[in-house]
Design a protein around this motif. Sequence first.
Motif, PDB file in Angstrom:
ATOM      1  N   ALA A 189       1.218  -0.923   0.334  1.00 22.32           N
ATOM      2  CA  ALA A 189      -0.089  -0.266  -0.161  1.00 22.32           C
ATOM      3  C   ALA A 189       0.628   0.813   0.038  1.00 22.32           C
ATOM      4  CB  ALA A 189      -0.953   0.089   1.103  1.00 22.32           C
ATOM      5  N   ALA A 190       1.708   1.255   0.892  1.00 22.86           N
ATOM      6  CA  ALA A 190       2.909   2.268   1.059  1.00 22.86           C
ATOM      7  C   ALA A 190       3.318   2.447  -0.676  1.00 22.86           C
ATOM      8  CB  ALA A 190       3.764   2.146   2.072  1.00 22.86           C
ATOM      9  N   ARG A 191       3.836   1.805  -1.035  1.00 27.05           N
ATOM     10  CA  ARG A 191       4.837   1.956  -2.142  1.00 27.05           C
ATOM     11  C   ARG A 191       3.661   1.866  -3.543  1.00 27.05           C
ATOM     12  NH1 ARG A 191       4.544  -1.375  -7.084  1.00 27.05           N
ATOM     13  NH2 ARG A 191       6.193  -2.025  -8.255  1.00 27.05           N
ATOM     14  N   ASP A 192       2.276   1.623  -3.219  1.00 32.07           N
ATOM     15  CA  ASP A 192       1.279   2.019  -4.548  1.00 32.07           C
ATOM     16  C   ASP A 192       1.078   3.620  -3.968  1.00 32.07           C
ATOM     17  OD1 ASP A 192       1.393   0.080  -5.920  1.00 32.07           O
ATOM     18  OD2 ASP A 192      -0.777  -0.667  -4.427  1.00 32.07           O
ATOM     19  N   MET A 193       1.668   4.238  -2.799  1.00 34.01           N
ATOM     20  CA  MET A 193       1.216   5.434  -3.125  1.00 34.01           C
ATOM     21  C   MET A 193       2.101   6.607  -2.839  1.00 34.01           C
ATOM     22  SD  MET A 193      -0.471   4.733   0.670  1.00 34.01           S
ATOM     23  CE  MET A 193      -0.529   6.927   1.898  1.00 34.01           C
ATOM     24  N   VAL A 194       3.520   5.578  -2.699  1.00 31.95           N
ATOM     25  CA  VAL A 194       4.797   6.759  -3.589  1.00 31.95           C
ATOM     26  C   VAL A 194       4.832   6.651  -4.804  1.00 31.95           C
ATOM     27  CG1 VAL A 194       7.587   6.715  -4.423  1.00 31.95           C
ATOM     28  CG2 VAL A 194       5.947   5.824  -1.575  1.00 31.95           C
ATOM     29  N   ARG A 195       4.353   5.257  -5.809  1.00 28.59           N
ATOM     30  CA  ARG A 195       4.310   5.978  -6.746  1.00 28.59           C
ATOM     31  C   ARG A 195       2.555   6.543  -7.579  1.00 28.59           C
ATOM     32  NH1 ARG A 195       5.345   2.496 -10.419  1.00 28.59           N
ATOM     33  NH2 ARG A 195       3.467   1.476 -11.253  1.00 28.59           N
ATOM     34  N   ASP A 196       1.339   6.578  -6.608  1.00 32.06           N
ATOM     35  CA  ASP A 196       1.038   7.608  -7.571  1.00 32.06           C
ATOM     36  C   ASP A 196       0.812   8.406  -6.707  1.00 32.06           C
ATOM     37  OD1 ASP A 196      -0.287   5.794  -8.601  1.00 32.06           O
ATOM     38  OD2 ASP A 196      -1.474   4.803  -7.010  1.00 32.06           O
ATOM     39  N   GLY A 197       2.091   9.601  -5.920  1.00 28.96           N
ATOM     40  CA  GLY A 197       2.404  10.745  -6.202  1.00 28.96           C
ATOM     41  C   GLY A 197       2.102  10.908  -4.205  1.00 28.96           C
ATOM     42  N   GLN A 198       1.178  10.056  -3.727  1.00 29.67           N
ATOM     43  CA  GLN A 198       0.277  10.312  -2.442  1.00 29.67           C
ATOM     44  C   GLN A 198       0.939  10.177  -1.161  1.00 29.67           C
ATOM     45  OE1 GLN A 198      -2.816   8.120  -2.639  1.00 29.67           O
ATOM     46  NE2 GLN A 198      -3.441   8.650  -4.282  1.00 29.67           N
ATOM     47  N   LEU A 199       2.420   9.968  -1.364  1.00 25.50           N
ATOM     48  CA  LEU A 199       3.292   9.184  -0.338  1.00 25.50           C
ATOM     49  C   LEU A 199       4.737  10.585  -0.944  1.00 25.50           C
ATOM     50  CD1 LEU A 199       3.343   8.448   2.728  1.00 25.50           C
ATOM     51  CD2 LEU A 199       3.925   6.296   1.403  1.00 25.50           C
ATOM     52  N   ALA A 200       5.756  10.398  -0.384  1.00 28.43           N
ATOM     53  CA  ALA A 200       6.949  11.341  -0.927  1.00 28.43           C
ATOM     54  C   ALA A 200       7.274  10.264  -0.377  1.00 28.43           C
ATOM     55  CB  ALA A 200       7.281  12.603  -0.541  1.00 28.43           C
ATOM     56  N   PRO A 201       8.679  10.225  -1.088  1.00 24.04           N
ATOM     57  CA  PRO A 201       9.307   9.093  -0.920  1.00 24.04           C
ATOM     58  C   PRO A 201      10.118   9.124  -0.789  1.00 24.04           C
ATOM     59  CG  PRO A 201       9.563   9.976  -3.309  1.00 24.04           C
ATOM     60  CD  PRO A 201       8.257  10.569  -2.716  1.00 24.04           C
ATOM     61  N   GLU A 202      10.184  10.529   0.551  1.00 28.74           N
ATOM     62  CA  GLU A 202      11.301  10.504   1.307  1.00 28.74           C
ATOM     63  C   GLU A 202      11.102   9.738   3.588  1.00 28.74           C
ATOM     64  OE1 GLU A 202      12.573  13.815  -0.987  1.00 28.74           O
ATOM     65  OE2 GLU A 202      10.911  12.543  -0.160  1.00 28.74           O
ATOM     66  N   VAL A 203       9.167  10.055   2.626  1.00 29.98           N
ATOM     67  CA  VAL A 203       8.540   9.725   4.121  1.00 29.98           C
ATOM     68  C   VAL A 203       8.151   7.981   4.149  1.00 29.98           C
ATOM     69  CG1 VAL A 203       6.269   9.736   4.850  1.00 29.98           C
ATOM     70  CG2 VAL A 203       7.197  11.609   4.188  1.00 29.98           C
TER      71      VAL A 203
END
Length: 834
Positions: free
Chosen positions: A557-571
């Motif tokens: 879920a976190a991986r998908d959020m990064v790829r979708d621009g909903q979670l900053a890679p640094e976070v």
Amino acid sequence: MSPLTRDEAQQRAGFLDVHEYVIDLDVTGGEESFGSTSTVWFAARSGGRTFLDVRPVVLRRVVLDGVELDAGLLSEGRFPLELGAGEHELRVEAEMPYSRTGEGMHRFTDPADGLTYLYSQCFLDDAPRVFGCFDQPDLKATFAVSVSAPAEWTVLGNGVAERVGEGRWVCAVTPRISTYLVAVVAGPYHSVRAEHAGLPFGLHVRASLAEFLERDAEELLEVTRRCFDRYHEIFEEPYPFDSYDQAFVPEFNAGAMENPGLVTFRDEKIFRAAATETEVQDRAVTVAHEMAHMWFGDLVTLRWWDDVWLNESFADYMGYQVLADATRYREVWTDFGAARKGWGYDADQRGSTHPVAPEPESVPDTATALLNFDGISYAKGASALRQLVAWLGEKAFLAGVNEHFARHRFGNATLADFVDSMARASADRDVHAWADAWLRTTGVDTLTPVVSEGAGGWRAEVGHVGMRPHRLAVGLYDRVAGDRARLVLRERVERDVSGDGVGFSVSGEGPRPDLLLLNDGDLSYAKVRLDEGSWEAVRTSLSGLPEGLSRAVVWNAARDMVRDGQLAPEVYLEAVRAHLPLEADESVVQAVLAFSRGAVADRFLVGRERAGALELLVGVCRALLERTEAGGEPGVRLTAVRCLLRSSSDVAELLGWRSAGSVPGGPELDAELGWLLLQRLSVLGAVGEREIAAALAEDRSASGEQGAAWCRAALPEAGAKAVAWEALFGGGDALSNRLFRATAEGFWQPEQVELLEPYAPGFFDAAVAVSERRGAEIARVTGVAAFPHAVAGDEVLRLGEELLRSREVIPALGRVLADQLDDLRRVLAVRGAG
């Protein structure tokens, strides 16, 4: 060569009934070609014209019913035939080319000892590179194969091979199989043989890897026996062939190939260096996958290539499930969720996505069909089948499978045939509607919870973007009182989600759960989001989730959020720093580090942000090494060492380890780790040709040659880059498939942007030219391994889009470039969001 079209295949299948092939191969000649004589007996249902498929160096003779035909009529791999109604005999004598790209009859000389090995790869449309034939899956026939080889060689085939003279081998006649499944392996292979259930079993590898096969043989045979027995428990149709050989062959492109009775694997599956338990498990999955093909694909074969999923999705699902049921790898679905499933999610979000079971018209020819052997046909299809079993029940599912085998044994079948069998086995379920929703559609559904609290209770409304039905579980977790780093399951509730895009709700009394985890257990295929409260719980307590599979769902879920621009890679990386050093599941550690190092550090972040990400990952790896100092987790430790070696910029420390021959506290630097360390030093410019040549002199193996090619291409020197570019694209085309990949992977390094930028504008023209010269496999490797990711930005995107708009490229290259450009758009969007 002209690809076979679906229309041509239908016409030829309606016109011909093929009975039998007798194939005689002579591999005692030179290094460039071999002799091939094929005789085929068949019937024409009426008078008319058709063609035979053959791609020789020289076509020597074609004799139809005793009459010699003009060999000069061959054009674009097709020999025209004018036939009268009735029975015919056709004899084709040719000199066929050896391959260096893993297509047709591949020839490899082992640098370790100078011995030569051959194996055929007839997959999809490459059988005519080995023998003349009517090459399509629905013209099945029996095959009698004989081979003349050097006297000291071993020969293997689809049927039991017997030596009948000096260097002469005859293979038992097969049942009716498709041309793409015919296989021959020949060379001075080292063999380990056994017997099980009255059948001969064999393991085979080149001589220089014999000691490693001997070390692994019992593990491989045990997995093979257990899977074989489990398939006989669940399938009513017995194993349909006379033997079961597994040959681990050099420079193999795929993971393995399901040739009946003679499965070929890439020989990297015989580990010559330390391997993690996850890698050993992955090899076992491949064994189980290929064995499933003996039924799904070999006994019952697709009619045309639109039904690839009938082979690959089933083998992928059955491989994981049978391994979980019958071997010590009980938690193998965690690895599927942590690593393999993302392959399907990523493919399904590109412009090239397609249904698991596309409409026949969308696969008009074999060149297009090759493109569908992707994450959708494998990982997404396997996920869909796992969901079908959850919805239908395993008993009904297996009843449908067994009816399918009984109805179509040694024949061909379609999606409609399979769905009909499933529907008869489960009359209370609308399987046809399920198939339309899951197998005929594209894209990934998304499930998003919104949690609210009220007087005395809580409620979660789950939004559903998509039109598929789902049967899934929702995990409700609470932090442990007094230990906020741990989570405990309050309840796991099951829900059926409708296929009309309408969501569902979950509610309860008392305080809301700290974590509401959708698709807990990973039974369905959908992107799941975390509400704000659940994300806060994950940030503090992810490593405290009690089950590895649940943690894998959260990490995805976190991986998908990064790829979708909903979670900053640094976070995301901060979560890695906080929780991966505590992660107990080796497969999760491996998958998270792979995404963090490959996608996050090397794609989503640039400049100082990338340097910071590498420093963070080095810290995570050091924490894992500290945790594993006492032993007991060698796979986690090895995974951490590998990532550290790929990420560290501390040249003095790396050189110290190389001099010592080990990492402090272990492990020792075996062949694989030694090359990995030298690769990183090459990228950093801390070694040069002298050190690379010395390392190769100590490791004169195929892996050593590939390691040296990687290092030489990675050196931050203008001359080294020019030499590597010339080797890849200059026109000499001397590199084998595996050396081409190694050189391409070494060439583009994010640490060397200024040195590499001048090469980016020429990449696309060079890729087109090499693909036209060398064919589909080199085209695919070029598009993946040689793509200029290290310098990819707006200008690379513009150049790629312009190429695909303005020029016609071979389908294999066009597809992979389109995918790479899709991924680049996503990368640029994530960078922009930051």
